[in-house]
Design a protein around this motif. Structure first.
Motif, PDB file in Angstrom:
ATOM      1  N   UNK A  92      48.481  89.688  72.882  1.00  0.00           N
ATOM      2  CA  UNK A  92      50.016  89.374  73.029  1.00  0.00           C
ATOM      3  C   UNK A  92      50.906  90.203  72.838  1.00  0.00           C
ATOM      4  N   UNK A  93      51.815  89.177  73.029  1.00  0.00           N
ATOM      5  CA  UNK A  93      53.024  90.639  73.366  1.00  0.00           C
ATOM      6  C   UNK A  93      53.921  90.099  71.865  1.00  0.00           C
ATOM      7  N   UNK A  94      54.590  91.725  71.413  1.00  0.00           N
ATOM      8  CA  UNK A  94      55.648  91.689  70.370  1.00  0.00           C
ATOM      9  C   UNK A  94      56.777  92.380  71.348  1.00  0.00           C
ATOM     10  N   UNK A  95      57.528  92.224  70.392  1.00  0.00           N
ATOM     11  CA  UNK A  95      58.910  93.238  70.586  1.00  0.00           C
ATOM     12  C   UNK A  95      59.223  93.804  69.829  1.00  0.00           C
ATOM     13  N   UNK A  96      59.327  95.088  70.670  1.00  0.00           N
ATOM     14  CA  UNK A  96      59.642  97.006  69.204  1.00  0.00           C
ATOM     15  C   UNK A  96      60.811  97.686  70.133  1.00  0.00           C
ATOM     16  N   UNK A  97      61.353  98.577  69.206  1.00  0.00           N
ATOM     17  CA  UNK A  97      62.095  99.239  69.442  1.00  0.00           C
ATOM     18  C   UNK A  97      62.356  99.379  71.212  1.00  0.00           C
ATOM     19  N   UNK A  98      61.444  99.968  71.581  1.00  0.00           N
ATOM     20  CA  UNK A  98      61.195  99.922  73.321  1.00  0.00           C
ATOM     21  C   UNK A  98      61.599  98.639  74.337  1.00  0.00           C
ATOM     22  N   UNK A  99      61.356  97.544  73.579  1.00  0.00           N
ATOM     23  CA  UNK A  99      61.802  96.928  74.772  1.00  0.00           C
ATOM     24  C   UNK A  99      60.240  95.425  74.207  1.00  0.00           C
ATOM     25  N   UNK A 100      59.411  95.681  75.077  1.00  0.00           N
ATOM     26  CA  UNK A 100      57.922  94.778  74.279  1.00  0.00           C
ATOM     27  C   UNK A 100      56.974  95.852  73.872  1.00  0.00           C
ATOM     28  N   UNK A 101      55.749  95.117  73.716  1.00  0.00           N
ATOM     29  CA  UNK A 101      54.479  95.538  73.627  1.00  0.00           C
ATOM     30  C   UNK A 101      53.250  95.385  73.502  1.00  0.00           C
ATOM     31  N   UNK A 102      52.674  95.448  73.952  1.00  0.00           N
ATOM     32  CA  UNK A 102      51.430  94.646  73.988  1.00  0.00           C
ATOM     33  C   UNK A 102      50.040  94.838  72.106  1.00  0.00           C
ATOM     34  N   UNK A 103      49.385  94.134  71.937  1.00  0.00           N
ATOM     35  CA  UNK A 103      49.150  94.906  70.447  1.00  0.00           C
ATOM     36  C   UNK A 103      47.714  93.960  71.316  1.00  0.00           C
ATOM     37  N   UNK A 104      46.620  94.769  70.754  1.00  0.00           N
ATOM     38  CA  UNK A 104      44.862  94.473  71.583  1.00  0.00           C
ATOM     39  C   UNK A 104      44.262  93.973  70.029  1.00  0.00           C
ATOM     40  N   UNK A 105      43.435  92.846  70.290  1.00  0.00           N
ATOM     41  CA  UNK A 105      42.235  92.567  69.755  1.00  0.00           C
ATOM     42  C   UNK A 105      41.390  93.638  69.797  1.00  0.00           C
ATOM     43  N   UNK A 106      40.248  93.332  68.670  1.00  0.00           N
ATOM     44  CA  UNK A 106      39.215  94.262  68.670  1.00  0.00           C
ATOM     45  C   UNK A 106      38.194  94.519  69.648  1.00  0.00           C
ATOM     46  N   UNK A 107      38.086  93.071  70.670  1.00  0.00           N
ATOM     47  CA  UNK A 107      37.315  93.128  71.513  1.00  0.00           C
ATOM     48  C   UNK A 107      35.852  92.430  71.118  1.00  0.00           C
ATOM     49  N   UNK A 108      35.522  91.580  72.851  1.00  0.00           N
ATOM     50  CA  UNK A 108      34.194  91.314  72.463  1.00  0.00           C
ATOM     51  C   UNK A 108      33.175  91.985  73.501  1.00  0.00           C
TER      52      UNK A 108
ATOM     53  N   UNK B  52      64.267 107.714  82.154  1.00  0.00           N
ATOM     54  CA  UNK B  52      65.656 108.063  81.337  1.00  0.00           C
ATOM     55  C   UNK B  52      66.198 107.551  80.296  1.00  0.00           C
ATOM     56  N   UNK B  53      65.152 107.535  79.361  1.00  0.00           N
ATOM     57  CA  UNK B  53      65.241 107.596  77.580  1.00  0.00           C
ATOM     58  C   UNK B  53      64.662 108.304  77.488  1.00  0.00           C
ATOM     59  N   UNK B  54      64.701 108.301  76.345  1.00  0.00           N
ATOM     60  CA  UNK B  54      62.785 109.262  75.288  1.00  0.00           C
ATOM     61  C   UNK B  54      62.529 108.274  75.345  1.00  0.00           C
ATOM     62  N   UNK B  55      60.562 109.024  74.625  1.00  0.00           N
ATOM     63  CA  UNK B  55      60.229 107.974  75.044  1.00  0.00           C
ATOM     64  C   UNK B  55      59.916 107.548  72.870  1.00  0.00           C
ATOM     65  N   UNK B  56      59.181 106.012  72.815  1.00  0.00           N
ATOM     66  CA  UNK B  56      59.601 105.360  71.595  1.00  0.00           C
ATOM     67  C   UNK B  56      58.120 105.555  71.290  1.00  0.00           C
ATOM     68  N   UNK B  57      58.054 105.960  69.796  1.00  0.00           N
ATOM     69  CA  UNK B  57      56.606 106.358  69.542  1.00  0.00           C
ATOM     70  C   UNK B  57      56.356 105.242  68.610  1.00  0.00           C
ATOM     71  N   UNK B  58      55.454 104.081  68.646  1.00  0.00           N
ATOM     72  CA  UNK B  58      55.223 103.782  67.366  1.00  0.00           C
ATOM     73  C   UNK B  58      54.449 104.393  65.732  1.00  0.00           C
TER      74      UNK B  58
END
Lengths: 114, 114
Positions: A92-108, B52-58
């Motif tokens: 699922x897509x989420x929003x963080x400091x860098x913009x957007x990120x994907x959070x992954x489920x555990x897998x089947x 162009x920017x610093x990496x953003x860490x989780x």
């Protein structure tokens, strides 16, 4: 915290059967979801995606269903083939400091026997 | 979709050493991501590397341990520093087109630390 999970770690089917892989997500604000397929020794491969304003989306032999009421996502594979054997992840897509990120489920892990 | 390559594909390293992983894309992309996938597990985002920017860490990942470079729109490196056996994982880079939230993955680098 936010998390995306899958109901079953493994699924075994016969060749030709239809497969259904399920995923539950926790963030009701998520607006985009993806299914990935990962074969052994390879990186995840994009299968299909769906936005939160849709309930269903179809691709070639695959269908993704989204139920926002219960925060549930499923991947249906029609006429499963041995080549479909792999680990399937929802994300699922989420929003963080860098913009957007994907959070992954555990897998089947899907195993298809011929 | 973009074609993504990673070097090395695998390596066995001694504890206390560092390894730099390269990720090359065949087209210019805005967003690049680095993930870790521990054995039998799902993918965890380490950081987002936008040119162009610093990496953003989780949360749980720091620059001193995982320094990242992003010198241009087709290339990035991730260094795993002062390695311990707990760093044994598959490290994956992915790219985002910026037009949607989907990401495309490289084949991964399988790291074993002894």
């Amino acid at each position: 915290g936010e998390s995306v999970g899958l109901h079953l770690p493994t699924l075994s089917v016969q060749e030709g059967d239809n497969s259904i892989i399920n995923c539950a997500y926790s963030n009701s604000a998520s607006d985009y979801f993806i299914w990935y397929k990962q074969e052994s020794g390879k990186g995840p491969q994009f299968i299909i995606d769906i936005r939160s304003n849709m309930d269903k989306r179809q691709g070639q032999r695959v269908t993704v269903l989204l139920n926002k009421t219960v925060k549930h996502l499923s991947l249906q594979i029609a006429a499963t083939q041995p080549g479909d054997s792999a680990v399937y992840f929802c994300a699922e897509n989420t929003y963080n400091q860098a913009g957007t990120a994907l959070i992954f489920g555990k897998g089947t892990t899907l195993s298809v026997s011929s | 979709s973009a074609v993504i390559s990673q070097k090395p594909s695998r390596d066995i390293c001694q504890r206390g050493t560092s390894l730099t992983i390269q990720c090359q894309v065949d087209s210019q992309v805005t967003m690049m991501f680095w993930y870790r996938q521990q054995p039998g597990q799902s993918l965890t985002l380490i950081a987002t590397a936008n040119q162009g920017s610093e990496a953003t860490y989780e949360s749980g990942f720091v620059i001193d341990k995982f320094p990242i470079s992003r010198p241009n729109l087709t290339f990035s490196t991730l260094t795993v520093s002062n390695m311990s056996p707990e760093d044994s994982s598959i490290y994956l880079c992915s790219v985002g087109t910026g037009l949607s939230y989907e990401q495309y993955f490289g084949p991964g680098t399988r790291l074993t630390v002894t």
